[in-house]
Design an enzyme around this catalytic site. Structure first.
Site, short mmCIF file in Angstrom:
data_model
loop_
_atom_site.label_atom_id
_atom_site.label_comp_id
_atom_site.label_asym_id
_atom_site.label_seq_id
_atom_site.Cartn_x
_atom_site.Cartn_y
_atom_site.Cartn_z
N LYS A 173 0.73 9.38 38.96
CA LYS A 173 0.68 10.84 38.83
C LYS A 173 1.68 11.30 37.78
O LYS A 173 2.88 11.11 37.93
CB LYS A 173 1.02 11.53 40.16
CG LYS A 173 0.63 13.01 40.13
CD LYS A 173 1.20 13.78 41.31
CE LYS A 173 2.57 14.34 41.02
NZ LYS A 173 2.62 15.32 39.91
N GLY A 226 12.49 11.35 37.83
CA GLY A 226 12.47 12.80 38.00
C GLY A 226 13.81 13.28 38.52
O GLY A 226 14.84 12.61 38.33
N THR A 230 14.36 15.28 44.32
CA THR A 230 13.06 14.67 44.62
C THR A 230 13.23 13.19 44.95
O THR A 230 12.60 12.67 45.88
CB THR A 230 12.08 14.82 43.43
OG1 THR A 230 12.17 16.16 42.94
CG2 THR A 230 10.66 14.52 43.82
N GLU A 248 14.63 6.54 39.04
CA GLU A 248 15.40 6.89 37.83
C GLU A 248 15.60 8.39 37.88
O GLU A 248 14.66 9.15 37.69
CB GLU A 248 14.61 6.55 36.57
CG GLU A 248 14.11 5.13 36.48
CD GLU A 248 15.22 4.14 36.24
OE1 GLU A 248 16.32 4.57 35.81
OE2 GLU A 248 15.01 2.95 36.50
N CYS A 282 17.16 12.73 30.07
CA CYS A 282 18.16 12.37 31.09
C CYS A 282 19.36 11.66 30.46
O CYS A 282 20.42 11.58 31.07
CB CYS A 282 17.54 11.53 32.18
SG CYS A 282 16.64 10.11 31.53
N GLU A 383 23.60 18.98 36.64
CA GLU A 383 22.64 18.66 35.58
C GLU A 383 21.89 19.94 35.18
O GLU A 383 21.23 20.56 36.01
CB GLU A 383 21.64 17.61 36.05
CG GLU A 383 20.74 17.17 34.90
CD GLU A 383 19.66 16.18 35.29
OE1 GLU A 383 19.03 16.38 36.35
OE2 GLU A 383 19.45 15.23 34.53
O1 TXE Z 1 11.30 17.37 38.68
P1 TXE Z 1 10.64 16.70 39.93
P2 TXE Z 1 11.26 18.89 38.22
C1 TXE Z 1 15.72 16.93 36.61
C2 TXE Z 1 16.14 18.14 35.83
C3 TXE Z 1 15.19 19.16 36.29
C4 TXE Z 1 15.05 18.78 37.74
C5 TXE Z 1 13.80 19.24 38.41
O2 TXE Z 1 17.44 18.51 36.18
O3 TXE Z 1 15.66 20.46 36.13
O4 TXE Z 1 15.07 17.39 37.74
O5 TXE Z 1 12.70 18.99 37.58
C6 TXE Z 1 6.77 14.72 41.31
N1 TXE Z 1 6.51 13.49 46.27
N2 TXE Z 1 14.84 16.04 35.89
O6 TXE Z 1 11.19 19.85 39.33
O7 TXE Z 1 10.19 17.71 40.90
C7 TXE Z 1 6.42 15.83 40.33
O8 TXE Z 1 5.12 16.29 40.55
C8 TXE Z 1 6.11 12.81 45.18
C9 TXE Z 1 15.40 14.84 35.41
O9 TXE Z 1 10.20 19.00 37.24
O10 TXE Z 1 11.54 15.62 40.36
C10 TXE Z 1 6.61 15.12 39.01
O11 TXE Z 1 5.48 14.31 38.74
N3 TXE Z 1 6.25 13.25 43.94
C11 TXE Z 1 14.37 13.87 35.00
C12 TXE Z 1 7.82 14.22 39.30
O12 TXE Z 1 7.89 14.11 40.70
C13 TXE Z 1 6.85 14.44 43.76
C14 TXE Z 1 13.16 14.38 34.37
C15 TXE Z 1 9.15 14.80 38.79
O13 TXE Z 1 9.30 16.11 39.28
C16 TXE Z 1 7.31 15.19 44.86
C17 TXE Z 1 12.68 15.59 34.98
C18 TXE Z 1 7.10 14.67 46.16
N4 TXE Z 1 7.47 15.32 47.26
C19 TXE Z 1 13.54 16.38 35.67
N5 TXE Z 1 7.87 16.34 44.39
C20 TXE Z 1 14.86 12.61 34.38
N6 TXE Z 1 15.66 11.85 35.08
O14 TXE Z 1 14.48 12.25 33.28
C21 TXE Z 1 7.76 16.30 43.04
N7 TXE Z 1 7.13 15.16 42.65
#
Ligand code: TXE
Length: 479
Positions: A173, A226, A230, A248, A282, A383
């Site tokens: 996904k 992500g 999460t 990660e 990140c 962050e």
């Molecule tokens: O990330 P999410 P978001 C950080 C950055 C950002 C914050 C939130 O600080 O502001 O995270 O970003 C999926 N079960 N990073 O809200 O929600 C979601 O659909 C399974 C750092 O966009 O973590 C997406 O595909 N999956 C980071 C993925 O998780 C779930 C990069 C990431 O989304 C889920 C991005 C669940 N319950 C944001 N909930 C990096 N480390 O590079 C969400 N997702």
């Protein structure tokens, strides 16, 4: 443009026929819809993957190598189309998607196509016991890959390529905020001859479609990139189901600059490591610590250079800072400017949203430098994941080391110095999964990639990824 799920080699609508809007960050307009998938779609994808597994896991390495190389080549052939889609979906400058994101997605497939042909397991002779042990590294079965919006195809393929190279079948996904290139990947995989069911791509929200993947009892491994919150949620759901996890997560990376560094090289790189991809990587160095003797000079030069960065539409080749990924994210990033002001941080440049002529509803923001008095303020600890960095001076190596390590994250660090002994001391003591010395974002795909502390668990990259996506089995034969 409507996009669909990719299941069993076919593009299909979601079972419930519900859809979500997809926004273009450059102008704030809705330009398409994506499936609002649920558990039912994940189940159909899981069955396709499970059905494909016995054949795919028994294909020869030569055959897997050929298929993955063809996918890599097809990504390269579609460079322009994929880069345009990535830029439109994410807001990043199109030249950046062309130079980095899409070529790296092709490299991911090429790298793991070749890595699997070199992957080997151990054997142990039990001396004096007339026995030999060897380790079979078998694919896990059906695995889940969940990726974020900042480097969409780059990170999506970073997970999928090793998973399928190792013989698994995948339910994947992408982020609902940037689904476009993952959608296009389906067609590329079909054309490259990837057997149906080996890769299944589900679109939808994290707490419905994503949740269905992480709580599926028979998807036995999850690779996730992500947010840290999460990641913690996924760990809680996965633990009682005994899933293998690679997480990660976020970072708040120090960029430590000593007076003896190669100044111009450091300055050029620091502008990039601060604001590349609008600061939404990140690995960005968002906390900049500068040794006192060069602090004043650095501050003046850095502010001057950052003020020159052109904020513009992602398709303009002169654009250095494109749009942020979404309106809520822009608002979150901007809220840190207010927090900085409350904390008595000094805004040296930037700090405001930008209204571009003709694209007034796009999510643009000025690259922002905040001078902080203490490393303990929120802008220095949390962050932000946008175009905001903090700067502050330091006096001693010990002091900067303590500040660098005094955050909950531990993804990457950068050190600028020409002192070898100091390099050796600091690289050992910095709490991070990656330490760059006199460079940033230089990646060799064979190296372990990941973080410590709240930046995650596990490592991907090179053979680490192939180890993650296989289950080791010890065979002991007595003779
Ligand atoms: O990330 P999410 P978001 C950080 C950055 C950002 C914050 C939130 O600080 O502001 O995270 O970003 C999926 N079960 N990073 O809200 O929600 C979601 O659909 C399974 C750092 O966009 O973590 C997406 O595909 N999956 C980071 C993925 O998780 C779930 C990069 C990431 O989304 C889920 C991005 C669940 N319950 C944001 N909930 C990096 N480390 O590079 C969400 N997702």
């Amino acid at each position: 443009m409507n996009i669909q799920n990719y299941i069993n080699g076919q593009y299909v609508d979601p079972v419930n026929n519900k859809w979500l809007d997809n926004y273009c960050p450059a102008n704030g307009e809705i330009y398409g819809q994506i499936p609002d998938s649920t558990k039912e779609d994940v189940e159909v994808a899981y069955i396709a993957a499970r059905t494909a597994f016995s054949e795919w896991s028994n294909t020869t390495l030569d055959e897997r190598n050929r298929v993955l190389l063809r996918i890599s080549e097809d990504i390269e052939k579609n460079l322009d189309r994929l880069a345009e889609a990535e830029s439109k979906d994410n807001g990043k400058p199109i030249w950046l998607a062309k130079a980095v994101d899409i070529p790296r997605a092709a490299s991911n497939f090429r790298f793991f196509a070749n890595a699997i042909t070199q992957f080997a397991s151990e054997s142990h002779e039990s001396v004096g016991q007339n026995a030999i042990n060897y380790t079979l590294r078998q694919p896990i079965g059906v695995v889940g890959c969940i990726s974020p919006w900042n480097l969409p195809l780059y990170l999506f393929t970073w997970k999928i390529a090793p998973a399928i190279a190792a013989g698994n079948c995948v339910v994947a996904k992408p982020s609902e905020i940037t689904p476009m290139t993952a959608y296009l990947l389906g067609e590329i995989c079909t054309n490259a001859g990837l057997p149906k069911g080996v890769l299944n791509i589900i679109h939808g929200l994290g707490n419905t479609a994503g949740q269905a993947i992480i709580e599926h009892p028979d998807i036995k491994a999850i690779s996730f990139t992500g947010g840290t919150a999460t990641g913690a949620h996924i760990a809680r759901v996965a633990a009682p189901l005994f899933k293998k996890l690679s997480l990660e997560l976020g970072g708040k990376n120090p960029n430590i600059i000593f007076a003896d560094c190669d100044y111009e090289d450091m300055l050029d790189t620091t502008v990039r490591s601060s604001f590349a991809n609008q600061g939404q990587i990140c690995l960005c160095g968002s906390r900049i610590f500068i040794e006192e003797p060069i602090y004043e000079k650095f501050r003046a030069d850095f502010v001057k250079r950052v003020k020159e960065l052109k904020i513009g539409h992602p398709s303009d080749p002169g654009t250095k800072v494109g749009a942020l990924v979404s309106k809520p994210h822009l608002e979150k990033v901007l809220s840190y400017v207010d927090i900085a002001k409350e904390e008595k941080g000094k805004i040296l440049c930037g700090g405001k949203a930008v209204s571009l002529p003709d694209y007034e509803n796009g999510y643009y923001m000025e690259p922002t430098i905040i001078e902080v008095k203490t490393d303990e303020c929120r802008v220095n600890q949390e962050e932000i994941f946008g175009p905001i960095v903090t700067i502050m001076p330091f006096k001693t190596e010990q002091e900067v080391l303590e500040m660098a390590n005094k955050v909950k994250y531990g993804l990457s660090s950068t050190v600028w110095t020409n002192d070898l002994k100091r390099t050796m001391r600091l690289t050992k003591e910095l709490q991070a999964g990656i330490v760059w010395v006199n460079t940033w974002m230089l990646r060799d795909l064979r190296t372990p990639f990941g973080g410590v502390k709240d930046s995650g668990v596990g490592r991907e990259g090179g053979f680490e990824a192939l180890r993650f996506f296989t289950e080791p089995k010890n065979i002991c034969i007595k003779y």
